[in-house]
Design a protein around this motif. Structure first.
Motif, PDB file in Angstrom:
ATOM      1  N   ASP A  27     -10.202 -18.188  44.837  1.00 51.35           N
ATOM      2  CA  ASP A  27      -9.188 -17.178  44.531  1.00 51.35           C
ATOM      3  C   ASP A  27      -9.639 -15.756  44.903  1.00 51.35           C
ATOM      4  OD1 ASP A  27      -7.152 -15.667  43.532  1.00 51.35           O
ATOM      5  OD2 ASP A  27      -7.278 -16.407  41.464  1.00 51.35           O
ATOM      6  N   THR A  29      -7.198 -13.396  45.377  1.00 49.89           N
ATOM      7  CA  THR A  29      -5.940 -12.632  45.302  1.00 49.89           C
ATOM      8  C   THR A  29      -6.053 -11.324  44.531  1.00 49.89           C
ATOM      9  OG1 THR A  29      -5.168 -13.930  43.393  1.00 49.89           O
ATOM     10  CG2 THR A  29      -4.535 -14.726  45.575  1.00 49.89           C
ATOM     11  N   TYR A  63       2.145 -13.223  50.367  1.00 50.37           N
ATOM     12  CA  TYR A  63       2.340 -12.263  49.281  1.00 50.37           C
ATOM     13  C   TYR A  63       3.507 -11.320  49.597  1.00 50.37           C
ATOM     14  CZ  TYR A  63       1.775  -7.957  46.662  1.00 50.37           C
ATOM     15  OH  TYR A  63       2.030  -6.842  45.908  1.00 50.37           O
ATOM     16  N   LYS A  68       6.153 -16.288  45.550  1.00 47.57           N
ATOM     17  CA  LYS A  68       5.535 -16.294  44.226  1.00 47.57           C
ATOM     18  C   LYS A  68       4.981 -17.674  43.845  1.00 47.57           C
ATOM     19  CE  LYS A  68       6.774 -14.870  39.526  1.00 47.57           C
ATOM     20  NZ  LYS A  68       7.848 -14.339  38.676  1.00 47.57           N
ATOM     21  N   GLU A  69       5.723 -18.734  44.235  1.00 52.46           N
ATOM     22  CA  GLU A  69       5.340 -20.098  43.812  1.00 52.46           C
ATOM     23  C   GLU A  69       3.957 -20.510  44.337  1.00 52.46           C
ATOM     24  OE1 GLU A  69       7.084 -20.693  47.893  1.00 52.46           O
ATOM     25  OE2 GLU A  69       7.507 -19.363  46.193  1.00 52.46           O
ATOM     26  N   PHE A  71       1.361 -18.714  44.427  1.00 53.07           N
ATOM     27  CA  PHE A  71       0.289 -17.992  43.718  1.00 53.07           C
ATOM     28  C   PHE A  71       0.132 -18.462  42.268  1.00 53.07           C
ATOM     29  CE2 PHE A  71       1.337 -15.431  47.341  1.00 53.07           C
ATOM     30  CZ  PHE A  71       0.132 -14.886  47.745  1.00 53.07           C
ATOM     31  N   LYS A  72       0.796 -19.585  41.966  1.00 55.00           N
ATOM     32  CA  LYS A  72       0.746 -20.122  40.601  1.00 55.00           C
ATOM     33  C   LYS A  72      -0.702 -20.438  40.214  1.00 55.00           C
ATOM     34  CE  LYS A  72       3.608 -23.252  37.846  1.00 55.00           C
ATOM     35  NZ  LYS A  72       3.806 -22.184  36.846  1.00 55.00           N
ATOM     36  N   GLU A  77      -0.787 -13.997  40.041  1.00 54.40           N
ATOM     37  CA  GLU A  77       0.348 -14.344  39.178  1.00 54.40           C
ATOM     38  C   GLU A  77       0.406 -13.413  37.966  1.00 54.40           C
ATOM     39  OE1 GLU A  77       2.262 -18.468  37.406  1.00 54.40           O
ATOM     40  OE2 GLU A  77       0.109 -18.133  37.148  1.00 54.40           O
ATOM     41  N   LYS A  78      -0.764 -13.094  37.407  1.00 53.94           N
ATOM     42  CA  LYS A  78      -0.802 -12.208  36.230  1.00 53.94           C
ATOM     43  C   LYS A  78      -0.658 -10.734  36.625  1.00 53.94           C
ATOM     44  CE  LYS A  78      -3.723 -15.095  33.239  1.00 53.94           C
ATOM     45  NZ  LYS A  78      -4.308 -16.075  34.180  1.00 53.94           N
ATOM     46  N   TRP A  83       7.073  -8.445  42.819  1.00 55.09           N
ATOM     47  CA  TRP A  83       7.336  -9.418  43.901  1.00 55.09           C
ATOM     48  C   TRP A  83       8.453  -8.959  44.838  1.00 55.09           C
ATOM     49  CZ3 TRP A  83       3.870 -12.889  45.148  1.00 55.09           C
ATOM     50  CH2 TRP A  83       2.932 -13.277  44.166  1.00 55.09           C
TER      51      TRP A  83
END
Length: 522
Positions: A27, A29, A63, A68-69, A71-72, A77-78, A83
């Motif tokens: 990760d 991100t 991104y 969005k899906e 980056f679950k 996501e947090k 978005w």
């Protein structure tokens, strides 16, 4: 106990595919979130090849497209609440390698067409810069949103010709032209991200885009590419255990082996320890310690540049000090090979001295050392590969068993059967060649002309339980070489070591035999 095997993303550089196929992903991100929420709309990142730059570009694309899906469960996501979707133009210049001017023009035409097709835009202009400017403004008008431009390996078309001044000049002009609209279209752009290996200053990208933020040496982004030691130990813990079983080593010894082979990168200081991601994932996938990154492409342009600068293997193998401005040296005006070796990943930052503001540079790990010296050996010996590999492997075992006599016997036999590259009677040529051979003896620490209080040794080799102090004498006897080791008290420097000290005097005939003629061991 059986562990479910992870799917590694080998050869897959698409974020979407890695996430939908549930492949292993480290990760990164949070770095991306921070990067796109800074004051800079133009960002440049330099990292060596196969270090995850293309995956980073692909992640940015997902991104900005608001996927969005995908980056679950990831940090993003947090962090991201908005978005917002943006139109994204992607240009991968890696397909423009090894090309002449007209070929490169056709390639630029192809990647522009791809992007025009995605947004349903027609353009009959011929010039690449007009096409790019038109593409950005048309997409901006069509979508009513600022455009994101992602350029992967922006310098790929230029790297292979960097040692050929005339070809470089024409291709550089062409690329400068292509990139020029990025400045004039600034109000229509939300974010521009470029990756590459090196920094070609004369490209308008760096002279005209004076607001471009080069994050390559920013501490905040030290771990944006590659796998940090912390990520290895936390996210790949089960992988380490499985590899330990396969190699029949303890977990500790396995980690030590992975570090020794693939770790050691730092792109700033202080920096976490960074592993080569390509080698690490291949190693876990194939369950074997191999030379993966180096095996995935010989650095031809680098070997050419080493020749152009007359850089010797010993110079590359020794630790070197560099000023921060050296890292930024434009490739076309470099005065030494250091920036290119650094940017390409063959040497890395090993330490930093605050008082002098100097960085200490060195070869990152065993994989690079062995790979680099293997590709330099043919400059000194002809037809060296197969015989050389066998001889070096056999010498390595003999030295491990403390049989330096047997190892030198083997070396003498090997050198007698292999022709040299050029009819040289120059001592330095043989010293470099012997240095490469000793440096290739797998797991030993090798120092050349190491300064001791009383002078310099020729070659010092440290194994698990021995320290070999070797003095080479050209056109003289082994006794004279040994006498020099004793007269200069070279061994005193290692008096505190608990290893056995072995002195080796070697006589080398430069004129007739062009080989080791005799040696004395004490």
């Amino acid at each position: 106990m059986s562990m479910a095997r992870k799917l590694y993303p080998l050869g897959i550089q698409t974020f979407e595919r890695i996430r939908t196929e549930n492949r292993f992903y480290v990760d990164k991100t949070e770095y991306i979130y921070n990067m796109v929420h800074t004051d800079s709309a133009y960002v440049f990142l330099s990292r060596p090849r196969r270090f995850g730059k293309s995956l980073l570009v692909s992640t940015l694309q997902s991104y900005f497209e608001g996927r969005k899906e995908l980056f679950k469960g990831l940090a993003m996501e947090k962090l991201e609440k908005e978005w917002t979707e943006y139109p994204v133009l992607c240009f991968d210049l890696s397909g423009g390698k090894h090309q002449e001017e007209d070929q490169l023009n056709r390639y630029l035409d192809y990647i522009l067409k791809e992007n025009e097709r995605r947004f349903g835009i027609e353009c009959d202009a011929v010039d690449a810069n007009v096409r790019l400017a038109n593409l950005i403004s048309s997409v901006y008008k069509k979508t009513g949103k600022q455009v994101v431009v992602l350029i992967d390996e922006y310098d790929a078309p230029l790297l292979d010709v960097v040692h050929q001044d005339e070809r470089l000049e024409s291709l550089r002009y062409l690329m400068r032209n292509f990139y020029s609209p990025l400045k004039q279209c600034e109000p229509m752009l939300r974010f521009v991200f470029l990756t590459g290996i090196t920094k070609f200053s004369q490209l308008s990208i760096f002279s005209e885009l004076n607001n471009i933020n080069n994050i390559s040496m920013d501490e905040e982004y030290a771990g944006i590419c590659g796998i940090t030691e912390e990520e290895l130990l936390s996210e790949m813990s089960a992988d380490i255990d499985r590899l330990a079983d396969k190699l029949e080593l303890t977990r500790e010894k396995t980690i030590e082996t992975l570090k020794y082979n693939y770790d050691g990168y730092h792109f700033t200081w202080p920096s976490p320890d960074i592993f080569n991601p390509y080698s690490l994932l291949n190693c876990f996938s194939k369950q074997s310690i191999g030379s993966y990154w180096f095996g995935s492409g010989t650095p031809t342009f680098l070997i050419e540049m080493i020749r152009k600068f007359g850089t010797t293997p010993i110079e590359i193998g020794e630790r070197e000090m560099a000023d921060v401005s050296d890292f930024d040296a434009p490739t076309e005006t470099m005065e030494s090979i250091v920036p290119l070796l650094y940017q390409s990943g063959y040497i890395t930052i090993k330490d930093y001295d605050k008082a002098t503001n100097l960085y200490e540079l060195g070869i990152p790990n065993k994989e690079i050392r062995i790979g680099l010296f293997k590709s330099l050996l043919p400059n000194y010996l002809l037809r060296s590969s197969q015989k050389g590999k066998v001889a070096i492997a056999q010498m390595s075992v003999l030295i491990k068993n403390g049989d330096i006599d047997g190892a030198l016997n083997l070396l003498q036999t090997f050198l007698a059967t292999v022709p040299y590259c050029e009819n040289t009677k120059y001592e330095g040529h043989y010293q470099q060649m012997l240095y490469i051979i000793f440096a290739l003896l797998t797991d030993y620490r090798i120092l050349v002309e190491q300064r001791t209080a009383k002078g310099r040794t020729d070659i010092t080799m440290e194994t698990q339980d021995h320290i070999y102090i070797m003095e080479l004498k050209f056109g003289k006897t082994a006794d004279e070489a040994l006498a020099q080791i004793n007269a200069n008290h070279y061994a005193d420097a290692f008096a505190m070591s608990d290893k056995k000290i072995v002195k080796v005097g070697i006589g080398f005939d430069v004129k007739d035999e062009r080989n080791i003629t005799e040696w004395r061991v004490e």
